[in-house]
Scaffold this motif. Sequence first.
Motif, PDB file in Angstrom:
ATOM      1  N   UNK A 105      29.670  11.260 -27.505  1.00  0.00           N
ATOM      2  CA  UNK A 105      30.794  10.909 -26.637  1.00  0.00           C
ATOM      3  C   UNK A 105      31.964  11.874 -26.817  1.00  0.00           C
ATOM      4  N   UNK A 106      32.030  12.510 -27.991  1.00  0.00           N
ATOM      5  CA  UNK A 106      33.129  13.440 -28.261  1.00  0.00           C
ATOM      6  C   UNK A 106      33.106  14.632 -27.314  1.00  0.00           C
ATOM      7  N   UNK A 107      31.939  14.925 -26.729  1.00  0.00           N
ATOM      8  CA  UNK A 107      31.834  16.044 -25.793  1.00  0.00           C
ATOM      9  C   UNK A 107      32.375  15.692 -24.407  1.00  0.00           C
ATOM     10  N   UNK A 108      32.492  14.411 -24.127  1.00  0.00           N
ATOM     11  CA  UNK A 108      32.855  13.980 -22.778  1.00  0.00           C
ATOM     12  C   UNK A 108      34.181  13.219 -22.711  1.00  0.00           C
ATOM     13  N   UNK A 109      34.361  12.264 -23.604  1.00  0.00           N
ATOM     14  CA  UNK A 109      35.542  11.413 -23.537  1.00  0.00           C
ATOM     15  C   UNK A 109      36.755  12.089 -24.150  1.00  0.00           C
ATOM     16  N   UNK A 110      37.924  11.675 -23.704  1.00  0.00           N
ATOM     17  CA  UNK A 110      39.188  12.167 -24.231  1.00  0.00           C
ATOM     18  C   UNK A 110      40.085  10.999 -24.590  1.00  0.00           C
ATOM     19  N   UNK A 111      40.981  11.242 -25.527  1.00  0.00           N
ATOM     20  CA  UNK A 111      41.960  10.222 -25.897  1.00  0.00           C
ATOM     21  C   UNK A 111      42.764   9.816 -24.656  1.00  0.00           C
ATOM     22  N   UNK A 112      43.016   8.530 -24.513  1.00  0.00           N
ATOM     23  CA  UNK A 112      43.759   7.941 -23.392  1.00  0.00           C
ATOM     24  C   UNK A 112      42.923   7.783 -22.127  1.00  0.00           C
ATOM     25  N   UNK A 113      41.613   8.122 -22.189  1.00  0.00           N
ATOM     26  CA  UNK A 113      40.727   7.729 -21.091  1.00  0.00           C
ATOM     27  C   UNK A 113      40.664   6.208 -21.046  1.00  0.00           C
ATOM     28  N   UNK A 114      40.341   5.666 -19.884  1.00  0.00           N
ATOM     29  CA  UNK A 114      40.119   4.221 -19.750  1.00  0.00           C
ATOM     30  C   UNK A 114      38.661   4.025 -19.353  1.00  0.00           C
ATOM     31  N   UNK A 115      37.896   3.368 -20.193  1.00  0.00           N
ATOM     32  CA  UNK A 115      36.487   3.116 -19.899  1.00  0.00           C
ATOM     33  C   UNK A 115      36.409   1.934 -18.943  1.00  0.00           C
ATOM     34  N   UNK A 116      35.928   2.203 -17.722  1.00  0.00           N
ATOM     35  CA  UNK A 116      35.864   1.175 -16.677  1.00  0.00           C
ATOM     36  C   UNK A 116      34.527   0.434 -16.669  1.00  0.00           C
ATOM     37  N   UNK A 117      33.439   1.181 -16.855  1.00  0.00           N
ATOM     38  CA  UNK A 117      32.105   0.596 -16.770  1.00  0.00           C
ATOM     39  C   UNK A 117      31.184   1.181 -17.828  1.00  0.00           C
ATOM     40  N   UNK A 118      30.213   0.372 -18.223  1.00  0.00           N
ATOM     41  CA  UNK A 118      29.150   0.828 -19.122  1.00  0.00           C
ATOM     42  C   UNK A 118      27.827   0.463 -18.463  1.00  0.00           C
ATOM     43  N   UNK A 119      27.073   1.460 -18.047  1.00  0.00           N
ATOM     44  CA  UNK A 119      25.811   1.239 -17.317  1.00  0.00           C
ATOM     45  C   UNK A 119      26.003   0.335 -16.101  1.00  0.00           C
ATOM     46  N   UNK A 120      27.100   0.551 -15.372  1.00  0.00           N
ATOM     47  CA  UNK A 120      27.339  -0.208 -14.150  1.00  0.00           C
ATOM     48  C   UNK A 120      27.971  -1.564 -14.345  1.00  0.00           C
ATOM     49  N   UNK A 121      28.216  -1.970 -15.594  1.00  0.00           N
ATOM     50  CA  UNK A 121      28.834  -3.270 -15.881  1.00  0.00           C
ATOM     51  C   UNK A 121      30.334  -3.072 -16.069  1.00  0.00           C
ATOM     52  N   UNK A 122      31.137  -3.784 -15.289  1.00  0.00           N
ATOM     53  CA  UNK A 122      32.587  -3.666 -15.389  1.00  0.00           C
ATOM     54  C   UNK A 122      33.082  -4.256 -16.713  1.00  0.00           C
ATOM     55  N   UNK A 123      34.067  -3.579 -17.310  1.00  0.00           N
ATOM     56  CA  UNK A 123      34.642  -4.025 -18.580  1.00  0.00           C
ATOM     57  C   UNK A 123      36.029  -4.598 -18.316  1.00  0.00           C
ATOM     58  N   UNK A 124      36.291  -5.781 -18.829  1.00  0.00           N
ATOM     59  CA  UNK A 124      37.589  -6.431 -18.642  1.00  0.00           C
ATOM     60  C   UNK A 124      38.625  -5.779 -19.555  1.00  0.00           C
ATOM     61  N   UNK A 125      39.899  -6.127 -19.315  1.00  0.00           N
ATOM     62  CA  UNK A 125      40.986  -5.534 -20.098  1.00  0.00           C
ATOM     63  C   UNK A 125      40.946  -5.925 -21.572  1.00  0.00           C
ATOM     64  N   UNK A 126      40.284  -7.019 -21.889  1.00  0.00           N
ATOM     65  CA  UNK A 126      40.186  -7.419 -23.294  1.00  0.00           C
ATOM     66  C   UNK A 126      38.905  -6.906 -23.942  1.00  0.00           C
ATOM     67  N   UNK A 127      38.195  -5.990 -23.241  1.00  0.00           N
ATOM     68  CA  UNK A 127      36.999  -5.383 -23.820  1.00  0.00           C
ATOM     69  C   UNK A 127      35.738  -6.214 -23.704  1.00  0.00           C
ATOM     70  N   UNK A 128      35.737  -7.236 -22.836  1.00  0.00           N
ATOM     71  CA  UNK A 128      34.570  -8.093 -22.687  1.00  0.00           C
ATOM     72  C   UNK A 128      33.835  -7.791 -21.391  1.00  0.00           C
ATOM     73  N   UNK A 129      32.571  -8.235 -21.336  1.00  0.00           N
ATOM     74  CA  UNK A 129      31.728  -8.082 -20.144  1.00  0.00           C
ATOM     75  C   UNK A 129      31.068  -9.431 -19.852  1.00  0.00           C
TER      76      UNK A 129
END
Length: 243
Positions: free
Chosen positions: A146-170
């Motif tokens: 992930x260090x090759x792609x993600x950057x600090x202050x990115x916001x992860x919206x989805x993981x494998x098409x599953x939306x992630x809530x603001x509290x980090x839950x799915x």
Amino acid sequence: MGSGFVILWKKILTNAHVVADHTFVLFGDIPFLQEAVAVVGYPQGGDNISVTKGVVSRVEPTQYVHGATQLMAIQIDAAINPGNSGGPAIMGNKVTGVAFQNLSGAENIGYIIPVPVIKHFIAGIEESGKYMTGVLVSKINPLSDAHRFLKKDDIILEFDGVHIANDGTVPFRNMEWIIFDHLVSMKKPTETALVKVLRNGEEHAFTIILRPVSNCSKDLLNSIISSLCENLVNWVNESIEES
């Protein structure tokens, strides 16, 4: 059971699903300490509208219950009970915030979301046309793919098409939610995941290889050893040529 109010440009701002007896209201400013506010809503314990009054005790960043970061909040000593969530906090004839949580285990400590946070939220909806949720990237393991792609202050919206809530839950089972780490743990080593992030207002999608940190460490060590050996061979060859 819940409360809500209609703001000027015909949007409903609430934490609940039921809105009744609506009227148009205007936003005010952040109140000063010891200024009086009234919280309006339909809390448990009755069927009629309820109004509780209190004063402002603090104005400071606070951890939001359904958020993964701290945002500005106003602490008041007016009673905020289940059912008040989403209702307006009024000062004079203007709304100064939205009731959203109390402090568990304490008495007469409630919190309201201040107007600047509300306006920022509404502006984002108006600009993007949709409400996005996700979790903020604060640091990245340098040994991970992930260090090759993600950057600090990115916001992860989805993981494998599953939306992630603001509290980090799915979503999980019927009306249940679970921390999104569960999706990561269900992956096998070297499997890939499609991660969608928001960066500088733009959405990006990355295919990231998932593997245990120990394997990442071995790969990094092997890479370092290989690089050192290659540099050593080059140095030896150059020394021989000079001789």
